[in-house]
Design a protein around this motif. Sequence first.
Motif, PDB file in Angstrom:
ATOM      1  N   ASP A 176       0.529 -21.595  10.889  1.00  0.00           N
ATOM      2  CA  ASP A 176       0.878 -22.981  11.167  1.00  0.00           C
ATOM      3  C   ASP A 176       1.600 -23.451   9.735  1.00  0.00           C
ATOM      4  O   ASP A 176       1.128 -23.156   8.741  1.00  0.00           O
ATOM      5  N   VAL A 209       3.320 -22.493  15.090  1.00  0.00           N
ATOM      6  CA  VAL A 209       2.931 -24.126  15.333  1.00  0.00           C
ATOM      7  C   VAL A 209       3.563 -24.992  14.053  1.00  0.00           C
ATOM      8  O   VAL A 209       3.291 -24.712  13.085  1.00  0.00           O
ATOM      9  N   HIS A 211       3.435 -28.326  12.406  1.00  0.00           N
ATOM     10  CA  HIS A 211       2.777 -29.793  12.581  1.00  0.00           C
ATOM     11  C   HIS A 211       3.916 -30.796  11.667  1.00  0.00           C
ATOM     12  O   HIS A 211       3.898 -30.760  10.498  1.00  0.00           O
ATOM     13  N   ALA A 253      -3.373 -25.450   7.740  1.00  0.00           N
ATOM     14  CA  ALA A 253      -1.940 -24.951   7.591  1.00  0.00           C
ATOM     15  C   ALA A 253      -1.797 -23.745   6.601  1.00  0.00           C
ATOM     16  O   ALA A 253      -2.586 -23.521   5.537  1.00  0.00           O
TER      17      ALA A 253
END
Length: 359
Positions: A176, A209, A211, A253
């Motif tokens: 993340d 991913v 964000h 994260a």
Amino acid sequence: MLNGMFLYVDPGQSIGVQKKVKAQIKVLGEHYNLQVKTIVPSFAEKAYQLLPFSSHFFKVDYDEIASLDFIFIRKPTFDAGFIDFLKRCRRKNSRIKILLEIPTYPYFNEANSLVMKRKIAKDKRNYPKLAEYVDRVVTYSQEDYIFNIPTIKLFNGCDIGNISFRNYKPHSGHTDLLCVATFSFWHGYERLIRGLSTYYQAGGAEKIVIHMVGGGAELPYYKGLVKELSLESNFIFYGPLYGSDLDRLYDIADLAIDSLGWYKKGANEGSPIKAAEYFAKGIPVVLGYKLTYLPEKCRNIALVVPNDASDIDICELLNYKKEFYSGDYLSKMIGIREFAIQKVDMRVALEPVIQYLHQ
């Protein structure tokens, strides 16, 4: 105790800037009898100020200026109204110390919209007049003089006491990445998007991913590029988030991604607010520029990537993540937080200003 004024013109800025200003006011108010003056133009005044030779209206009680020892001004447009304001302050109080904070320097290359082009045109026309009235420019660059005015060099700070330490738990199988910003051209996140596309085209298998938190002028461009490169499953666009909603993303994260496009504005070094906030959370950061206060050996704090238009090397980011979270990662995260307290807490950041005012 010295008497001062904090002057803030048009405070309709990003949340990050508003938090910084509140922290500055809080710290200065601990040391001085501080008045806070905000000048908020009406919609009609803002529209008028877009005209080439228009000016701000500085509605200030100049009798109050006569009793002040200093005035700290966050940079407005350098139009004729601002120059007249400075001139009146100096006439009313010849001993007053006038400090002008210029948050970004150099900045003339930031004219990427009609509004900015108009503002910068006014700045270019009037900045030679500033040295007659301004005693010090407060800067986050390493310049000794700006517009022929001596500088006070600061790092961008934040109120670390108001920023919680993140509750990260390691996870496997995916990575993340977190980008929090009011997206502008200098953030350069197209480098990250293209880098991710290159990674998968080369056979990369890690699920990543990214964000994206915030709004801003570049957001449609980023969304369009993600769609063009068929990366919709790898990006989540949230819009602006605050408080616990944002904290939840910090908790998951692995890395935070700071600005990657400083080369676009002709800059290589600085100390933006967002880096300070990331460090306060205890998260390792990817930087696309030279952070002024970053030590030479910094891998337990940040990864520095080239300040150019090249695609971000995703494999490098994944290797850095693996390196950081091996062993006692919690101690490393605490170390980042302690680094922030020592370097960018607002009480530390403003110390050069306080020293100057007491000279």
